[in-house]
Design an enzyme around this catalytic site. Structure first.
Site, PDB file in Angstrom:
ATOM      1  N   GLY A 164     -25.412-130.086 -42.900  1.00 60.30           N
ATOM      2  CA  GLY A 164     -25.522-128.665 -43.235  1.00 60.30           C
ATOM      3  C   GLY A 164     -26.728-128.329 -44.083  1.00 60.30           C
ATOM      4  CB  CYS A 165     -29.077-130.090 -46.123  1.00 60.05           C
ATOM      5  SG  CYS A 165     -27.710-130.315 -47.241  1.00 60.05           S
ATOM      6  CD  GLU A 166     -34.276-125.479 -41.740  1.00 58.86           C
ATOM      7  OE1 GLU A 166     -35.418-125.335 -41.317  1.00 58.86           O
ATOM      8  OE2 GLU A 166     -33.460-124.551 -41.807  1.00 58.86           O
TER       9      GLU A 166
END
Lengths: 135, 405
Positions: free
Chosen positions: A53-55
């Site tokens: 969920g982190c870019e």
């Protein structure tokens, strides 16, 4: 300045971030903090340790000793490493029960890091908080 | 005489604000443009003076709303030079327009048929075709850009007698490269394929003539051309729209309904189920009027000059990889080795400079370029040379601050 885990004392981090009067100052403080985060080895950067969920890529590892939780983390983005230093300073050496009682979102907001708490996919701090609470 | 953005910048009140005590520098126009006062006024006027559902009521307000709604269809038809207004279908954006075509053509596809797209496509012009291929057993094929950002001199062999659909973007949203559309469309038509052009990145900048392009379908979104969000257009030739099975059914798109059967309405209504986005349609027509009132080619030349200026300044610096062309583009897409684009973006943001850092909904293209993402500054007609220079100055500051050496 640093304890045995190579991490800065929470009080310094808090003071540093709370002294920031603008987004630019917070940016520069995070760059400075990022340099204090010990980097993870290639072997530690596994898919399992990755926070989804982190870019930017973020890895989080927890070791528990006598009920006390110790964290290691890394990211390919420098500002995220700064945020991780601040975040881990809040939870380092605490029990799971203690961590779950903390309002980490509010504590990060007190450190002028609110703009990192939006649900935008650009920053996965919420995903990290979630992993810290459930790991 | 060169175009002067101050001649229309005052029409965009949102730009006259500060961001974190710096002048707001909005360079994320390829994601969405800001809206001029005539568009804002048209939307408000709709709600203040003629809000009613269209095509139904027979009363004063409903007649006014329906008239303006259908006039808007005329406006958009002439904006892209569509021969008839019934060729203009309202959608919620380019994405829905492409999905309408992908679902609508499904009944014509067989196992082994080929769907051809380019390697520049936004996910919106990739995933619907990939999923259509999964559903039908058709094969998704990719016409690739070479590693140096050029097209192969000879690509006709990608078009075969099994090519049933060819879908291509006019301009890459991620790196600003144009496709040699006319040649590609000629090849596709020689094979009897349906052709779709994704004009989402083109309509704000280039005058569009669908009759010259001669594609079966042309799609775009309103919000990238100074219009409202949630409204877009599917243009199609008569025969191409006629063969589409409606992928949404319900009210408005029917002529007669019984429990046993439904007779669908004629085009364009057959493909417009439900109450349409009336305010969006009215606002989009106002955006077309706004653009029609400008000297479009001088706007384009201005936007390109800003991108070329940024390219030439940053190209000189070294250590910056630029993926967009030097000329004939309205955006600059770049990365800096060893510095994360999100870090660059965060500093630009702290200085009030809005750009886009990411994969630009084009994961396969980013993989081909060998990067996780790029930093993209994209220009619109209201951007100034000071803003282009500010982007360069702040980016170079960011690189200084983030460099470890």
């Amino acid at each position: 300045m640093t304890d045995s885990l190579g991490q800065q004392k929470p009080v310094n981090i808090k003071a540093q971030l709370q002294a920031c009067r603008s987004k630019e100052e917070t940016f520069k403080a995070l760059v400075t903090l990022s340099k204090t985060l010990p980097r993870l080895s290639v072997e530690e950067k596994t898919e399992d340790n990755k926070v989804k969920g982190c870019e930017s890529a973020v890895w989080l590892i927890m070791e528990e000793n006598d009920g006390l939780r110790h964290f290691k983390a890394d990211s390919d983005a420098k500002l995220m490493r700064g945020v991780l230093v601040a975040l881990l300073s809040l939870v380092e050496g605490k029990t799971l029960a203690d961590i779950q009682q903390m309002d980490l979102k509010a504590e990060l907001a007190e450190l002028n890091l609110s703009s990192y708490l939006t649900s935008s996919r650009t920053n996965g701090v919420l995903a990290i908080l979630n992993k810290i609470n459930t790991i | 005489m060169a175009f002067d953005p101050s001649s229309l910048r005052h029409l965009f009140p949102i730009l006259a604000q500060s961001a974190y005590d710096h002048p707001l520098t909005y360079l994320d126009n390829a994601a969405t443009t800001q809206k001029p006062l005539p568009v804002l006024d048209a939307i408000q006027d709709y709600y203040r003076s003629f809000n009613a559902n269209v095509h139904r009521g027979a009363h004063f307000l409903s007649d006014r709303a329906t008239n303006r709604f259908e006039q808007a269809r005329d406006t958009i038809a002439s904006f892209i030079n569509a021969p008839e207004q019934s060729h203009v279908i309202w959608t919620k954006g380019a994405t829905e327009a492409i999905n309408t075509v992908a679902f609508g053509l499904e009944h014509l596809l067989e196992k082994g048929d080929e769907i051809l797209i380019t390697s520049l496509e936004h996910h919106a012009n990739l995933v619907p075709w990939q999923q259509l291929a999964f559903r039908t057993g058709a094969r998704l094929r990719i016409l690739p850009l070479t590693s140096n950002g050029k097209w192969e001199p000879e690509f006709s062999h990608y078009f075969t007698d099994r090519t049933r659909i060819f879908a291509a973007t006019q301009i890459s949203n991620a790196i600003g490269v144009s496709t040699p559309l006319q040649t590609m469309l000629d090849h596709a038509k020689q094979q009897g394929a349906f052709t779709l052009v994704d004009g989402a990145q083109a309509v704000a900048h280039y005058p569009i003539d669908v009759q010259i392009l001669d594609c079966d379908f042309y799609v775009f979104s309103g919000h990238k051309m100074y219009g409202p969000t949630g409204i877009g257009v599917l243009y199609g030739k008569s025969h191409a729209l006629e063969v589409l099975l409606p992928y949404q059914t319900g009210g408005e798109m029917v002529r007669h309904v019984s429990y046993q059967a439904t007779e669908f309405n004629v085009l364009p209504y057959r493909l417009e189920a439900g109450t349409p986005h009336i305010e969006g349609v009215i606002g989009l027509a106002a955006a077309c009027d706004f653009l029609n009132a400008q000297d479009r080619l001088s706007l384009l030349a201005w936007e390109q000059s800003l991108a070329t200026h940024v390219y030439s300044r940053l190209h000189k610096e070294g250590g910056i990889e630029i993926y967009s062309p030097e000329k004939n583009t309205t955006l600059v897409s770049l990365s800096v080795p060893n510095i994360h684009i999100l870090d660059l973006n965060a500093y630009l943001d702290s200085q009030g400079v809005a750009v886009r850092a990411g994969s630009h909904c084009a994961h396969p293209l980013m993989a081909q370029l060998g990067v996780a993402g790029t930093l993209r500054a994209s220009f619109a007609c209201y951007n100034t040379m000071e803003e282009a220079n500010r982007f360069c100055d702040v980016l170079l500051e960011a690189i200084d601050l983030l460099n470890d050496e």
